[in-house]
Design an enzyme around this catalytic site. Structure first.
Site, PDB file in Angstrom:
ATOM      1  N   HIS A   1       1.426 -16.333  16.928  1.00  0.00           N
ATOM      2  CA  HIS A   1       2.202 -16.582  15.716  1.00  0.00           C
ATOM      3  C   HIS A   1       1.592 -15.927  14.474  1.00  0.00           C
ATOM      4  CE1 HIS A   1       5.038 -19.671  17.147  1.00  0.00           C
ATOM      5  NE2 HIS A   1       4.095 -19.941  18.037  1.00  0.00           N
TER       6      HIS A   1
ATOM      7  N   GLU B   1       3.093 -15.393  11.685  1.00  0.00           N
ATOM      8  CA  GLU B   1       3.641 -16.083  10.511  1.00  0.00           C
ATOM      9  C   GLU B   1       2.839 -17.326  10.142  1.00  0.00           C
ATOM     10  OE1 GLU B   1       5.540 -18.470  13.793  1.00  0.00           O
ATOM     11  OE2 GLU B   1       4.774 -16.428  13.541  1.00  0.00           O
TER      12      GLU B   1
ATOM     13  N   CYS C   1       6.907 -15.940  19.993  1.00  0.00           N
ATOM     14  CA  CYS C   1       6.839 -17.130  20.836  1.00  0.00           C
ATOM     15  C   CYS C   1       8.150 -17.325  21.601  1.00  0.00           C
ATOM     16  CB  CYS C   1       6.434 -18.348  20.013  1.00  0.00           C
ATOM     17  SG  CYS C   1       5.824 -19.713  21.035  1.00  0.00           S
TER      18      CYS C   1
END
Length: 165
Positions: free
Chosen positions: A142, A144, A25
């Site tokens: 993302h 994660e 990001c």
């Protein structure tokens, strides 16, 4: 601004020594701005902040970041950005495609790359690329945020564990 901060000299140095570097990001924006990877991320085509789950097709499963997946596999990851549209010249994008440096492309749930599945207007639906060395990469979605089954999704786990093996 972050791309010009003193710490980036250290990041470039350890990357040149083989340390895995992944920009996600805002980190993807910094990675491009500091020339760790080619291209740039800019304002979404919609000019709006977008926070949603998207589908990605694995374009090259032979990188440290994608080795836990198969070529063509579709994963679902969240996005949360207002400046996630990947831009690059057509000529440079052709080079990246020829060099298998595209990690992921936005697609529909069946793996078909369509304009409707591209949430931000990224050129050729690109969601992630590698630098000149495969251990350096950037991506806008993302992974994660999709690693724990308790949170409903684990599709991102492979991005974060693949390079460690």
């Amino acid at each position: 601004m972050a791309a010009r901060s003193p710490i980036m000299a250290d990041v470039r140095e350890v990357a040149s020594e083989g340390t895995p570097v992944l920009g996600i990001c805002n980190g993807a924006q910094i990675g491009c701005e500091s020339s760790l990877t080619p291209g740039a991320f800019t304002t979404n085509e919609s000019a709006r902040f977008q926070c949603e789950h998207v589908h990605l097709r694995v374009e090259n499963a032979d990188t440290p970041w994608t080795s836990q997946y198969e070529d063509g596999e579709v994963v679902e990851l969240p996005i949360a950005h207002g400046e996630g549209r990947y831009e690059i010249t057509d000529e440079r994008l052709d080079e990246l495609e020829a060099e298998d440096r595209i990690l992921f492309k936005y697609c529909d749930e069946d793996g078909t790359v369509t304009p409707e599945a591209n949430p931000n207007g990224s050129k050729h639906s690109v969601a992630g690329v590698t630098g000149e060395a495969e251990h350096v990469a950037v991506m806008m979605p993302h992974p994660e945020r999709a690693t724990l089954s308790d949170l409903g999704r684990t599709d991102g786990r492979g991005v974060l564990t693949g390079f460690a093996e």
